[in-house]
Design an enzyme around this catalytic site. Structure first.
Site, PDB file in Angstrom:
ATOM      1  N   CYS A  61     -25.805 -52.421  20.562  1.00  0.00           N
ATOM      2  CA  CYS A  61     -25.844 -51.125  21.235  1.00  0.00           C
ATOM      3  C   CYS A  61     -27.161 -50.440  20.895  1.00  0.00           C
ATOM      4  O   CYS A  61     -27.588 -50.469  19.736  1.00  0.00           O
ATOM      5  CB  CYS A  61     -24.669 -50.275  20.765  1.00  0.00           C
ATOM      6  SG  CYS A  61     -24.605 -48.640  21.527  1.00  0.00           S
ATOM      7  N   HIS A 120     -18.526 -45.370  25.743  1.00  0.00           N
ATOM      8  CA  HIS A 120     -19.423 -44.276  25.337  1.00  0.00           C
ATOM      9  C   HIS A 120     -18.961 -42.946  25.927  1.00  0.00           C
ATOM     10  O   HIS A 120     -19.155 -41.889  25.323  1.00  0.00           O
ATOM     11  CB  HIS A 120     -20.854 -44.556  25.822  1.00  0.00           C
ATOM     12  CG  HIS A 120     -21.629 -45.507  24.949  1.00  0.00           C
ATOM     13  ND1 HIS A 120     -22.005 -45.201  23.655  1.00  0.00           N
ATOM     14  CD2 HIS A 120     -22.125 -46.742  25.189  1.00  0.00           C
ATOM     15  CE1 HIS A 120     -22.694 -46.212  23.141  1.00  0.00           C
ATOM     16  NE2 HIS A 120     -22.778 -47.171  24.053  1.00  0.00           N
ATOM     17  N   HIS A 140     -17.923 -51.647  27.407  1.00  0.00           N
ATOM     18  CA  HIS A 140     -18.788 -51.093  26.368  1.00  0.00           C
ATOM     19  C   HIS A 140     -19.377 -49.756  26.824  1.00  0.00           C
ATOM     20  O   HIS A 140     -19.324 -48.757  26.088  1.00  0.00           O
ATOM     21  CB  HIS A 140     -19.903 -52.095  26.032  1.00  0.00           C
ATOM     22  CG  HIS A 140     -20.896 -51.588  25.035  1.00  0.00           C
ATOM     23  ND1 HIS A 140     -21.036 -52.123  23.769  1.00  0.00           N
ATOM     24  CD2 HIS A 140     -21.817 -50.583  25.113  1.00  0.00           C
ATOM     25  CE1 HIS A 140     -21.978 -51.449  23.115  1.00  0.00           C
ATOM     26  NE2 HIS A 140     -22.478 -50.526  23.916  1.00  0.00           N
ATOM     27  N   GLU A 141     -19.938 -49.736  28.047  1.00  0.00           N
ATOM     28  CA  GLU A 141     -20.591 -48.508  28.538  1.00  0.00           C
ATOM     29  C   GLU A 141     -19.580 -47.379  28.723  1.00  0.00           C
ATOM     30  O   GLU A 141     -19.850 -46.227  28.375  1.00  0.00           O
ATOM     31  CB  GLU A 141     -21.341 -48.771  29.841  1.00  0.00           C
ATOM     32  CG  GLU A 141     -22.508 -49.743  29.726  1.00  0.00           C
ATOM     33  CD  GLU A 141     -23.433 -49.473  28.560  1.00  0.00           C
ATOM     34  OE1 GLU A 141     -23.611 -48.302  28.170  1.00  0.00           O
ATOM     35  OE2 GLU A 141     -23.971 -50.444  28.004  1.00  0.00           O
TER      36      GLU A 141
END
Ligand code: NI
Length: 177
Positions: free
Chosen positions: A100, A146, A142-143
């Site tokens: 990341c 956030h 993953h994105e």
């Protein structure tokens, strides 16, 4: 447009949930996306979420071109995804290494759903609705994490599977997200 500094783990802004975008086709949204793209490209990232540059909005970008530096990475089309909604397809989960841009120089083994449907909008408010699997599905998860204030180390099951990229994968260059 500009390359913006990427916030690093420990900055409390990375832990806040992001707000949905209410208006599309605005100068502000266009400028945000241009900055995100410049920043991701400058850092050779595979993806970037708005909170990583300190903007508390539900906007992510991602994309991976076939690249000799990342021979194992599948092609993921460049995508701008606003106000995403993720729905896992089935229960299959797979663990793979992630990095990341907010946790530079580190890698961790992270379980993710293998298949999922993602819905949302592009920068012009047009609907996006895709069913994807494997690496593409991983990058989206993953994105979008956030946007919920979740960084990948929080999902590592065994902290022995977390470390410095140079120690885990000597001599390899691997994209961060
Ligand atoms: Ni990330």
């Amino acid at each position: 447009m500009a390359v913006r500094p990427v916030l690093r783990m420990g900055d409390p802004r990375l832990l806040q949930p992001s707000r949905p975008v209410k208006k599309f086709r605005t100068a502000e949204l266009q400028a945000l996306i241009a900055d995100m793209r410049d920043t991701m490209d400058a850092l050779d990232g595979a993806g970037l979420a708005a909170p990583q540059i300190g903007v508390n909005l539900q906007v992510v970008i991602f994309g991976v071109q076939k690249n000799p530096r990342y021979p194992d990475a599948e092609d993921v089309p460049f995508t701008i995804l606003v106000n995403p909604k993720l729905t896992p397809i089935g229960e299959a989960v797979d663990a793979a290494w992630e990095g990341c841009l907010s946790v530079p120089g580190m890698r961790g083994l992270v379980p993710r759903f293998v298949k999922l449907r993602y819905q949302g909008f592009d920068e012009n408010g047009r609907k996006i609705d895709r069913r994807v699997s494997d690496f593409h599905a991983r990058v989206v998860q993953h994105e979008c994490d956030h946007l919920d204030g979740i960084l990948y180390p929080m999902r590592i099951r065994d902290m022995r599977d977390f470390g410095f990229t140079e120690e885990l994968f000597p001599g390899e260059e691997i994209a961060e997200e």
